[in-house]
Design a protein around this motif. Structure first.
Motif, short mmCIF file in Angstrom:
data_model
loop_
_atom_site.label_atom_id
_atom_site.label_comp_id
_atom_site.label_asym_id
_atom_site.label_seq_id
_atom_site.Cartn_x
_atom_site.Cartn_y
_atom_site.Cartn_z
N THR A 378 -1.12 67.86 -133.02
CA THR A 378 -2.10 67.43 -131.99
C THR A 378 -1.81 65.97 -131.60
OG1 THR A 378 -3.68 66.52 -133.59
CG2 THR A 378 -3.86 68.89 -133.09
N ASP A 379 -2.21 65.62 -130.38
CA ASP A 379 -2.01 64.23 -129.94
C ASP A 379 -2.76 63.27 -130.85
OD1 ASP A 379 -1.79 64.53 -126.27
OD2 ASP A 379 -0.53 65.26 -127.92
N ALA A 380 -3.94 63.68 -131.29
CA ALA A 380 -4.74 62.79 -132.16
C ALA A 380 -4.00 62.54 -133.46
CB ALA A 380 -6.10 63.42 -132.41
N ASP A 381 -3.40 63.60 -134.04
CA ASP A 381 -2.66 63.40 -135.29
C ASP A 381 -1.40 62.57 -135.06
OD1 ASP A 381 -4.52 64.70 -136.77
OD2 ASP A 381 -3.38 66.56 -137.04
N CYS A 382 -0.76 62.79 -133.91
CA CYS A 382 0.44 61.98 -133.61
C CYS A 382 0.05 60.51 -133.44
CB CYS A 382 1.11 62.50 -132.34
SG CYS A 382 1.84 64.14 -132.56
#
Ligand code: HGY
Ligand code: MN
Ligand code: MN
Length: 398
Positions: A378-382
């Motif tokens: 996910t973008d948030a995890d990245c």
């Protein structure tokens, strides 16, 4: 969406279309082919935008430098651009995009590293074009002689030296000796983080693993006029060996994969004269790995006797157990309050770990799937990975 998440998405979208196959959605980013050359061009642009001079090591590896490239005592981060056939978007490029964004984070927070910081892009990490994984990092560190690398050929017969445009430079101790540590951020290839609250983990070790080529030779003949009893069919020996590899791995709690095969003459109505299969084998301990490969080879030889075929085994690459620098891993795990995980996946960090203190950060992969178009993060995890990498780099360059 946080500002960092938005910045991640913006930079990510710049490379996402490059080398993506419209049919599978996977990536065809083979080393030094057009898509990967475009990504290398993107790398140069990113470095230039940040005033980071680039040093090439003569082996196809690129290093963008923040600080004096000649000063030594530098911290290296980065990863690779190349993919397996129809691989995922994140395996490799995530570590490079995150590295440039981490530089931006440090600069925005007013951090001026006390020592140089370099962003690296290693060539042919997957070995998908020239057959030897971590080719660039093995050349840089001298783990693979330049002469052997130069003559490696792809499926079209193009040598690595021809693709590079010159003979590889080989070992560059005066270059890698300028690095005091290396931190590679990588998408997790597995799902250990998927059911946790941690978006990032620190690596403890890489399982020993390698690639072995099995060549099965028999007698090519007509599919419609050769009695079954008269056949010497290498496809039978190959098929049996694949099943044996699966069974022997399960018996040992190890991993065995035959994902690549070639057949001669590869005709529907011809009994093959030759079948070649590549075994990827991995295990938690070196002895288990050795035992697995030996057991598979023994089964293949035994079956070949029954089939009237011949089998030869060639080791194409082997990576010993990599235990990352324990002190560094503990230090980063404490800094990030992150779990520590082993992995069965190979990385350039596994090669450099034999030469300088090295660590890896894994970014959560919700499904654990990798080496497939379905690979995701996910973008948030990245963005959490970028923030973690920035903290680590600030810590290591202060
Ligand atoms: O094959 C590997 O383990 C790595 O993804 N190159
Ligand atoms: Mn990979
Ligand atoms: Mn990788």
């Amino acid at each position: 969406m946080s500002d960092l998440t938005a910045r991640f998405r913006k930079l990510w979208d710049e490379i996402a279309p490059i080398g993506r196959d419209a049919g599978s959605g996977g990536y065809l980013r083979y080393a030094l082919t057009e898509p990967e050359l475009l990504l290398r061009g993107w790398f140069r642009d990113q470095a230039e935008q940040r005033g980071m001079p680039i040093i090439e090591d003569g082996n196809g590896n690129l290093f963008a430098w923040w600080g004096d490239p000649d000063a030594g005592d530098a911290v290296l981060t980065g990863s690779h651009f190349d993919s397996v056939p129809h691989g995922g978007a994140y395996d490799g490029p995530l570590g490079i995009v995150s590295a440039f964004l981490a530089v931006d984070e440090l600069r925005e927070s007013g951090v001026t590293p006390a020592r140089p910081l370099a962003v690296g892009a290693f060539v042919e990490e997957e070995g998908a074009r020239f057959g030897v994984p971590c080719l660039g990092s093995r050349l840089l560190t001298g783990a693979l002689p330049a002469e052997r690398a130069a003559v490696l050929r792809d499926a079209d017969g193009v040598s690595f030296a021809e693709a590079l445009g010159h003979a590889p430079a080989g070992a560059r101790p005066e270059l890698w000796g300028r690095f005091r540590s290396f931190v590679e951020l990588h998408v997790e290839q597995g799902r250990a983080l998927a059911d946790t609250v941690a978006p990032v983990a620190v690596a403890s070790a890489i399982w020993p693993h390698g690639r072995w080529r099995f060549d099965f030779r028999g007698e090519g003949n007509h599919a419609g006029t050769t009695r079954m009893a008269d056949r010497r069919d290498p496809m039978l020996t190959y098929a049996f060996t694949v099943l044996a590899a699966n069974k022997e791995a399960r018996l040992r709690g190890a991993y065995a994969t035959v994902g690549r095969v070639s057949v001669e003459p590869n005709a529907t109505n011809a009994i093959p004269s030759r079948v070649t299969g590549w075994l990827d084998a991995r295990a938690a301990e070196p002895e288990i790995l050795t035992g697995l490969v030996e057991a598979v080879h023994d089964k293949a030889v035994e079956r070949a006797r029954r089939d009237g075929t011949a089998v030869t085994l060639t080791e194409e690459s082997a990576t010993p157990l990599v235990a990352f620098d324990g002190g560094l891993a503990d230090r980063l795990a404490a800094l990030l309050d992150a779990p520590v995980l082993p992995t069965g996946a190979g990385h350039d960090a596994g090669v450099l770990a034999g030469h300088l203190p090295t660590a890896m950060l894994f970014v959560r992969n919700p499904t654990g799937v990798s080496h497939s178009p379905a690979e995701s993060a996910t973008d948030a995890d990245c963005a959490a990975g970028v923030a973690a990498l920035a903290r680590v780099l600030a810590e290591l360059t202060c």
